[in-house]
Scaffold this motif. Structure first.
Motif, PDB file in Angstrom:
ATOM      1  N   HIS A 220      -8.352  -3.435  -9.740  1.00 43.67           N
ATOM      2  CA  HIS A 220      -8.883  -4.181  -8.594  1.00 43.67           C
ATOM      3  C   HIS A 220      -7.425  -5.043  -8.525  1.00 43.67           C
ATOM      4  O   HIS A 220      -6.959  -5.664  -9.682  1.00 43.67           O
ATOM      5  CB  HIS A 220      -9.695  -5.250  -9.025  1.00 43.67           C
ATOM      6  CG  HIS A 220     -10.064  -6.360  -8.003  1.00 43.67           C
ATOM      7  ND1 HIS A 220     -10.555  -6.163  -6.977  1.00 43.67           N
ATOM      8  CD2 HIS A 220      -9.744  -7.517  -8.245  1.00 43.67           C
ATOM      9  CE1 HIS A 220     -10.528  -7.364  -5.969  1.00 43.67           C
ATOM     10  NE2 HIS A 220      -9.875  -8.380  -7.094  1.00 43.67           N
ATOM     11  N   TRP A 221      -6.898  -5.283  -7.424  1.00 47.36           N
ATOM     12  CA  TRP A 221      -5.876  -5.874  -6.955  1.00 47.36           C
ATOM     13  C   TRP A 221      -6.310  -7.401  -6.084  1.00 47.36           C
ATOM     14  O   TRP A 221      -6.844  -7.211  -5.431  1.00 47.36           O
ATOM     15  CB  TRP A 221      -4.903  -5.287  -6.164  1.00 47.36           C
ATOM     16  CG  TRP A 221      -4.144  -4.035  -6.856  1.00 47.36           C
ATOM     17  CD1 TRP A 221      -4.521  -2.696  -7.102  1.00 47.36           C
ATOM     18  CD2 TRP A 221      -2.782  -4.129  -7.193  1.00 47.36           C
ATOM     19  NE1 TRP A 221      -3.737  -1.916  -7.860  1.00 47.36           N
ATOM     20  CE2 TRP A 221      -2.677  -2.755  -8.051  1.00 47.36           C
ATOM     21  CE3 TRP A 221      -1.862  -4.848  -7.414  1.00 47.36           C
ATOM     22  CZ2 TRP A 221      -1.341  -2.402  -8.480  1.00 47.36           C
ATOM     23  CZ3 TRP A 221      -0.468  -4.590  -7.847  1.00 47.36           C
ATOM     24  CH2 TRP A 221      -0.558  -3.254  -8.625  1.00 47.36           C
ATOM     25  N   SER A 222      -5.468  -8.283  -6.445  1.00 47.47           N
ATOM     26  CA  SER A 222      -5.918  -9.455  -5.824  1.00 47.47           C
ATOM     27  C   SER A 222      -5.142  -9.489  -4.451  1.00 47.47           C
ATOM     28  O   SER A 222      -5.561 -10.301  -3.444  1.00 47.47           O
ATOM     29  CB  SER A 222      -5.593 -10.627  -6.584  1.00 47.47           C
ATOM     30  OG  SER A 222      -4.076 -10.671  -6.815  1.00 47.47           O
ATOM     31  N   SER A 223      -4.233  -8.719  -4.326  1.00 44.69           N
ATOM     32  CA  SER A 223      -3.606  -8.596  -3.014  1.00 44.69           C
ATOM     33  C   SER A 223      -3.174  -7.018  -2.776  1.00 44.69           C
ATOM     34  O   SER A 223      -2.521  -6.658  -3.373  1.00 44.69           O
ATOM     35  CB  SER A 223      -2.157  -9.548  -3.236  1.00 44.69           C
ATOM     36  OG  SER A 223      -1.244  -8.842  -1.983  1.00 44.69           O
TER      37      SER A 223
ATOM     38  N   GLN B  89      -1.132  -6.222  -0.368  1.00 47.98           N
ATOM     39  CA  GLN B  89       0.304  -6.569  -0.322  1.00 47.98           C
ATOM     40  C   GLN B  89       1.082  -6.100  -1.393  1.00 47.98           C
ATOM     41  O   GLN B  89       1.843  -5.184  -1.607  1.00 47.98           O
ATOM     42  CB  GLN B  89       0.737  -7.946   0.270  1.00 47.98           C
ATOM     43  CG  GLN B  89       1.973  -8.092   0.876  1.00 47.98           C
ATOM     44  CD  GLN B  89       2.595  -9.600   1.259  1.00 47.98           C
ATOM     45  OE1 GLN B  89       1.825 -10.274   0.646  1.00 47.98           O
ATOM     46  NE2 GLN B  89       3.313  -9.723   2.152  1.00 47.98           N
ATOM     47  N   TYR B  90       0.691  -6.678  -2.722  1.00 48.88           N
ATOM     48  CA  TYR B  90       1.193  -6.303  -4.051  1.00 48.88           C
ATOM     49  C   TYR B  90       1.044  -4.999  -4.359  1.00 48.88           C
ATOM     50  O   TYR B  90       1.781  -4.167  -4.709  1.00 48.88           O
ATOM     51  CB  TYR B  90       0.666  -7.318  -5.057  1.00 48.88           C
ATOM     52  CG  TYR B  90       1.659  -8.655  -5.189  1.00 48.88           C
ATOM     53  CD1 TYR B  90       1.801  -9.290  -4.114  1.00 48.88           C
ATOM     54  CD2 TYR B  90       2.156  -8.879  -6.394  1.00 48.88           C
ATOM     55  CE1 TYR B  90       2.325 -10.779  -4.153  1.00 48.88           C
ATOM     56  CE2 TYR B  90       2.936 -10.154  -6.365  1.00 48.88           C
ATOM     57  CZ  TYR B  90       2.964 -11.194  -5.357  1.00 48.88           C
ATOM     58  OH  TYR B  90       3.616 -12.162  -5.093  1.00 48.88           O
TER      59      TYR B  90
ATOM     60  N   PHE C 189       3.377  -2.809  -2.279  1.00 56.92           N
ATOM     61  CA  PHE C 189       4.384  -2.901  -2.666  1.00 56.92           C
ATOM     62  C   PHE C 189       5.039  -2.276  -4.050  1.00 56.92           C
ATOM     63  O   PHE C 189       6.016  -1.602  -4.152  1.00 56.92           O
ATOM     64  CB  PHE C 189       5.067  -4.230  -2.766  1.00 56.92           C
ATOM     65  CG  PHE C 189       6.576  -4.538  -2.422  1.00 56.92           C
ATOM     66  CD1 PHE C 189       7.112  -4.350  -1.409  1.00 56.92           C
ATOM     67  CD2 PHE C 189       7.012  -4.889  -3.801  1.00 56.92           C
ATOM     68  CE1 PHE C 189       8.694  -4.640  -1.510  1.00 56.92           C
ATOM     69  CE2 PHE C 189       8.547  -5.365  -3.619  1.00 56.92           C
ATOM     70  CZ  PHE C 189       9.089  -4.872  -2.349  1.00 56.92           C
ATOM     71  N   ILE C 190       4.147  -2.666  -5.074  1.00 56.52           N
ATOM     72  CA  ILE C 190       4.439  -1.851  -6.207  1.00 56.52           C
ATOM     73  C   ILE C 190       4.058  -0.530  -6.455  1.00 56.52           C
ATOM     74  O   ILE C 190       5.049   0.255  -6.888  1.00 56.52           O
ATOM     75  CB  ILE C 190       3.389  -2.740  -7.247  1.00 56.52           C
ATOM     76  CG1 ILE C 190       3.954  -4.150  -7.509  1.00 56.52           C
ATOM     77  CG2 ILE C 190       3.737  -2.169  -8.768  1.00 56.52           C
ATOM     78  CD1 ILE C 190       2.843  -5.117  -8.508  1.00 56.52           C
TER      79      ILE C 190
ATOM     80  N   ILE D 259       7.202   0.891  -4.712  1.00 60.71           N
ATOM     81  CA  ILE D 259       8.615   0.906  -5.652  1.00 60.71           C
ATOM     82  C   ILE D 259       8.401   1.927  -6.752  1.00 60.71           C
ATOM     83  O   ILE D 259       9.233   2.703  -6.990  1.00 60.71           O
ATOM     84  CB  ILE D 259       8.533  -0.493  -6.472  1.00 60.71           C
ATOM     85  CG1 ILE D 259       8.912  -1.821  -5.363  1.00 60.71           C
ATOM     86  CG2 ILE D 259       9.825  -0.552  -7.637  1.00 60.71           C
ATOM     87  CD1 ILE D 259       8.808  -3.210  -6.122  1.00 60.71           C
TER      88      ILE D 259
ATOM     89  N   LEU E 290       9.000   5.352  -5.221  1.00 68.48           N
ATOM     90  CA  LEU E 290      10.477   5.602  -4.966  1.00 68.48           C
ATOM     91  C   LEU E 290      11.282   5.621  -6.353  1.00 68.48           C
ATOM     92  O   LEU E 290      12.417   6.414  -6.100  1.00 68.48           O
ATOM     93  CB  LEU E 290      11.005   4.213  -4.016  1.00 68.48           C
ATOM     94  CG  LEU E 290      10.550   4.110  -2.884  1.00 68.48           C
ATOM     95  CD1 LEU E 290      11.136   2.517  -2.344  1.00 68.48           C
ATOM     96  CD2 LEU E 290      11.330   5.064  -2.183  1.00 68.48           C
TER      97      LEU E 290
END
Lengths: 487, 467
Positions: free
Chosen positions: B308-311, B313-314, B317-318, B321, B324
């Motif tokens: 579970h992610w709180s955001s 966006q994060y 993005f992670i 990354i 990549l």
């Protein structure tokens, strides 16, 4: 938002710091370090061409500059709007912003506004910070406030997740080789786990973001250096000969002198007095531990490392101030509370302002002098455009920026040929043959022999220049002598 | 980003396409000539013999001869296409092997993707080198070992594998031992038979070589520079085919998440531990470690998606990354192989050298194989195993390079009957500080030498001896 007494005092502290720095910075028309001219050259290039100078034809006679150029873009954009003056004002403004951030961080520890104001006022005059940033267009001016802003946002991660994301990205791109943020967060995670403190899911995500992004940026930017140098790339490929000057050994006595005895004592007392175990104190302890680790491993330039330490100690001083007030309150000296508080504030600030004035004067009057600028400008107006000038490693950026001539060495070591021993030989040798070999190797047309080279190499003259068939003295002032190579 | 993609029917084909793409870049942009191995095996395959008349002026060919044997039918053609074909077959075999161990299609596909993108896989199958056949045989051997119907086909592979690369064979048997000991105990006899076949054949081969050469030599020249653990194991810090940094991060995440199952899968965790330890001493173990860690990294990536992610966006993005980071290591490996030696200038010099009458050429040990490829004898090259007097030759050449003494240099040149001297930029940077040092001084200022070739930093000097 309505301005109250605290806001006004805080603003005054900020203004006093800003005006203090500006006062010194505006005393001279030039900038006070070799590195300042590196940043100036690249920002100017961006403001004129809108693209960064990737290949600098004057550095080392042609060198690929490995830099994210984020800071140069930032300055370059302002340069378009307010040319010239921005390089004096903006770094002072940025570094003065630290007082607001120290205030906010201190407020997280002590509920008392006065204690936070005390901490902020200490941070306004940190001697090492001034030594490294004043009139130097240094990236450190922006990095330090941003670093502590990121720390503050991390504490407020629940409500400030997006801003933390952007600030972290900007911070990492600003100086990817600075490992302090990475070490701080790793140590923070370990300390939180060892103290059985809960790490919130948002904090986990923030840690993951910083660690992964920093690694990615490092790999993309410095891949070739890591491949050839391995982990030693972290030392920015600095030649061994001058490595000790930048990544100094940790020295306790020097550290105390540079930080200032009062913030050091108050900060240490503060951390001892603070009994609670929570995120903020763990995070500040992590910064100290990370900073000490990097200083001991010589993974961070010594003076830069001390700035971080100083700022944390200023924040922690707020705790001591708060407890001091509380203590006075319960003693018979209660009626003299104001007197003692004012005395403490005055002693503390005086202990920082006096060294700050001394440090600032020294930066402005000694780092770069007018006669040095005159000598460097002589090249610009009196030598062919394609001339190559030999100067010591700490004058390379001055040669390419002020003189607009090719140097044989500067501090952009990554990607560059290792020339430091040749340059050292050029200044130390008495043998004409040896010197001529170096001069021929790099097609040197002029030798810039300055006071700084005399001090750096502990010499008075370049013995071989007495040979008039080979060297002609073409310029001389109280700071430098310029020789033309004629053979 | 939605991981649902990987459960789609075309996910496997997409991964296959990515693998094909990454393996094709080096052959297309650089050709088959990467490093020294393709030159050595091509030369040996073109004129197969157990006596190498060119290396060290003539020596017993104590090389991994099976690598050359497979090229004999058409050396130039096979050296180009064989790594690619073996890479494709290995991909399918790995896919089959993974399907035996991993039920979750998403995990399996991601593992396959990470293996295909790993610097080790790209290194092994982008050009023909000492690992290509050995790794292929290891994967094939393990697949056959798992297969009830074809398990005895492992025995011929057991015979070939040690002659492709003895170190890979050692890694393979350690892996097979762990698998047999922890999982397939009923294959114990097959494991022992195959191990015996490999050991005995290897023993016979090396005894024969020992008998022919009369001594065992495995000289290694003193190496300069830092040899830190991370630089040896991590590709991003300088290892030729080490682990990608982001694979390590993801696998750590995967390991943390599956740590509770460590006792239910001791084979897997123990294999990783052993290969990690081995990789410090035997670089070849990194290929096995890359494959094993890819599975754990895939698990880590899945867990990252599933937690579970709180955001959002994060999370995006992670994930971006990390992906990549994975791709970056692959691109870096491809880039590194394209930029590796021999470059165009060196190939031109080799071509020029091949036009000259066959004789003895000296250069740095790494250039020895290229000199042999051009049809000339070398005094030394970097195949030191069972070579005749490598230490003496190495010291003699160092004396020649560093001293200005004309008598000394003449003696050494006469001793090895040297006719040409190859000097390139790398030698100039590593051996001398200026153009007037040691051999460079002698070459410039004495009458017995003249430059025959001087292009792009490479010089070939001819020695005119008075005798």
């Amino acid at each position: 938002m309505k301005l109250n007494r605290v806001h006004i005092i805080l603003l005054l502290i900020f203004l006093s710091s800003f005006i203090f720095q500006l006062f010194f910075a505006l005393q001279v028309p030039f900038y006070s370090s070799d590195n300042a001219y590196f940043n100036l050259r690249h920002s100017k290039y961006i403001s004129e061409n809108f693209v960064p100078l990737i290949f600098d034809p004057l550095s080392y006679g042609g060198n690929y500059i490995l830099d994210t150029h984020i800071y140069h873009y930032f300055l370059g954009i302002f340069d378009i709007i307010f040319p010239e003056v921005i390089y004096k004002i903006l770094p002072c403004l940025l570094s003065s912003l630290i007082v607001f951030i120290v205030f906010l961080l201190s407020k997280e520890i002590t509920p008392d506004d006065n204690s936070s104001l005390f901490a902020a006022s200490l941070s306004a005059f940190i001697p090492t910070f001034l030594t490294l940033t004043l009139n130097q267009i240094s990236v450190v001016s922006a990095y330090i406030p941003l670093f502590f802003l990121a720390i503050y946002l991390f504490l407020k991660i629940r409500s400030r997740q997006s801003i933390f994301l952007y600030i972290s990205i900007f911070l990492i791109l600003l100086d990817p080789l600075n490992l302090l943020l990475l070490f701080t967060f790793i140590i923070f995670g370990l300390l939180m786990l060892s103290q059985s403190l809960e790490i919130k899911s948002q904090e986990y995500e923030a840690l993951g973001l910083v660690i992964s992004f920093l690694l990615l940026v490092n790999l993309i930017l410095y891949k070739s250096v890591y491949l050839t140098e391995g982990l030693s790339a972290i030392w920015e490929d600095v030649p061994l000969e001058i490595y000790g000057n930048i990544f100094q050994n940790f020295n306790l006595l020097e550290t105390i002198t540079l930080i200032g005895i009062i913030p050091l004592i108050l900060g240490i007392i503060g951390i001892i007095l603070y009994k609670k175990k929570n995120t903020i104190i763990t995070l500040l302890s992590s910064i100290i531990l990370a900073d000490f680790t990097l200083l001991l491993l010589r993974l961070i330039p010594f003076k830069e490392g001390l700035i971080f330490l100083s700022v944390v100690l200023c924040i922690l001083s707020g705790i001591t101030f708060f407890n001091f007030r509380k203590y006075i309150f319960i003693t018979k000296l209660f009626s003299y509370e104001k007197f003692f508080i004012i005395l403490l504030v005055l002693i503390s600030i005086a202990s920082l302002i006096i060294p700050s004035i001394y440090a600032s004067s020294s930066v402005i009057n000694e780092n770069i002098q007018q006669s040095e600028i005159d000598a460097l400008q002589w090249f610009k107006f009196n030598t062919p455009r394609d001339s190559v000038v030999a100067a010591n490693v700490y004058e390379g950026n001055l040669i390419i920026s002020i003189s607009d001539r090719t140097n044989i060495i500067d501090n952009q070591f990554i990607n560059a040929e290792d020339r430091i021993s040749d340059v050292n030989l050029l200044f130390k040798t008495e043998s004409l043959i040896k010197a001529k070999k170096v001069l021929d190797k790099y097609n040197v047309d002029y030798i810039y022999f300055s006071q700084k080279s005399k001090e750096l190499y502990n010499i008075e003259t370049l013995t071989y220049t007495i040979d008039e068939t080979c060297f002609k003295e073409v310029y001389k002032n109280e700071f430098a002598t310029i020789y033309k190579v004629v053979c | 980003m939605n991981l649902q993609l990987f459960t789609k029917w075309y996910a496997k084909y997409l991964i296959f396409g990515i693998m094909l793409l990454f393996l094709l870049i080096v052959p297309i942009l650089k050709g088959p000539w990467v490093g020294t191995d393709p030159f050595l095996y091509h030369r040996l395959a073109s004129d197969f013999s157990f006596y190498d008349s060119l290396s060290y002026g003539g020596r017993i060919a104590a090389y991994s001869f099976v690598n050359a044997l497979f090229l004999i039918p058409a050396p130039t053609f096979l050296i180009t296409v064989l790594p690619y074909i073996l890479g494709i077959i290995s991909f399918f075999l790995l896919s089959k092997i993974l399907s035996i161990f991993i039920e979750d299609l998403r995990w399996r596909n991601l593992s396959l993707l990470i293996i295909s993108l790993s610097p080790a896989f790209i290194y092994v199958f982008s050009f023909y080198n000492s690992l290509t056949l050995a790794i292929f045989f290891s994967i094939l051997g393990f697949y056959l070992y798992l297969n009830k119907k074809f398990k005895y086909y492992l025995l011929p592979i057991a015979l070939l594998l040690p002659f492709c690369n003895p170190k890979i064979a050692l890694c393979f048997y350690i892996f097979l031992f762990l698998y047999t000991f922890f999982i397939k105990k009923d294959r114990k006899s097959l494991f022992i038979y195959s191990l015996l076949i490999s050991s005995i054949s290897l023993l016979i081969y090396y005894s024969l070589i020992f008998f022919l050469t009369g001594s065992f030599t495995n000289f290694s020249p003193p190496l300069e520079g830092q040899f830190l653990f991370f630089s040896k194991v991590l590709f991003d810090l300088g290892s030729a085919y080490g682990l990608g940094l982001f694979v390590v991060i993801l696998s750590l995440f995967g390991a943390i998440n599956s740590w509770s199952k460590k006792y239910s899968s001791p084979f897997y965790f123990l294999s990783i531990g052993i290969f990690l330890l081995m990789s410090f001493f035997i670089t070849e173990a990194l290929v096995f470690l890359s494959i094993l860690l890819a599975i754990l990294a895939a698990l880590g990536l899945i867990k990252l998606f599933d937690i579970h992610w709180s955001s959002y966006q994060y999370k995006s993005f992670i994930t971006l990354i990390l992906l990549l980071g994975l791709i970056f290591s692959s691109i870096s490996q491809v880039n590194h192989l394209i930029d590796s030696m021999p470059d165009k200038e060196t190939l031109e010099a080799i071509e020029y050298l091949s036009t000259l009458e066959s004789s003895v050429v000296i250069s740095s040990p790494t250039n020895g194989v290229w000199i042999n490829f051009a049809g000339h004898k070398s005094v030394i090259d970097d195949n030191y195993l069972f070579a005749p007097n490598p230490e003496e030759r190495y010291n003699d050449l160092n004396n020649l390079y560093y001293y200005r003494d004309l008598t000394n240099s003449t003696n050494i040149l006469t001793k090895y009957n040297i006719k040409y001297i190859w000097i390139d930029q790398e030698m100039r940077e590593n051996l001398w500080e200026s153009d007037t040092e040691g051999l460079l001084f002698i070459l410039q200022y004495t009458k017995n030498y003249y430059t025959m070739y001087n292009r792009n930093g490479i010089q070939i000097w001819r020695v005119n001896r008075d005798d």
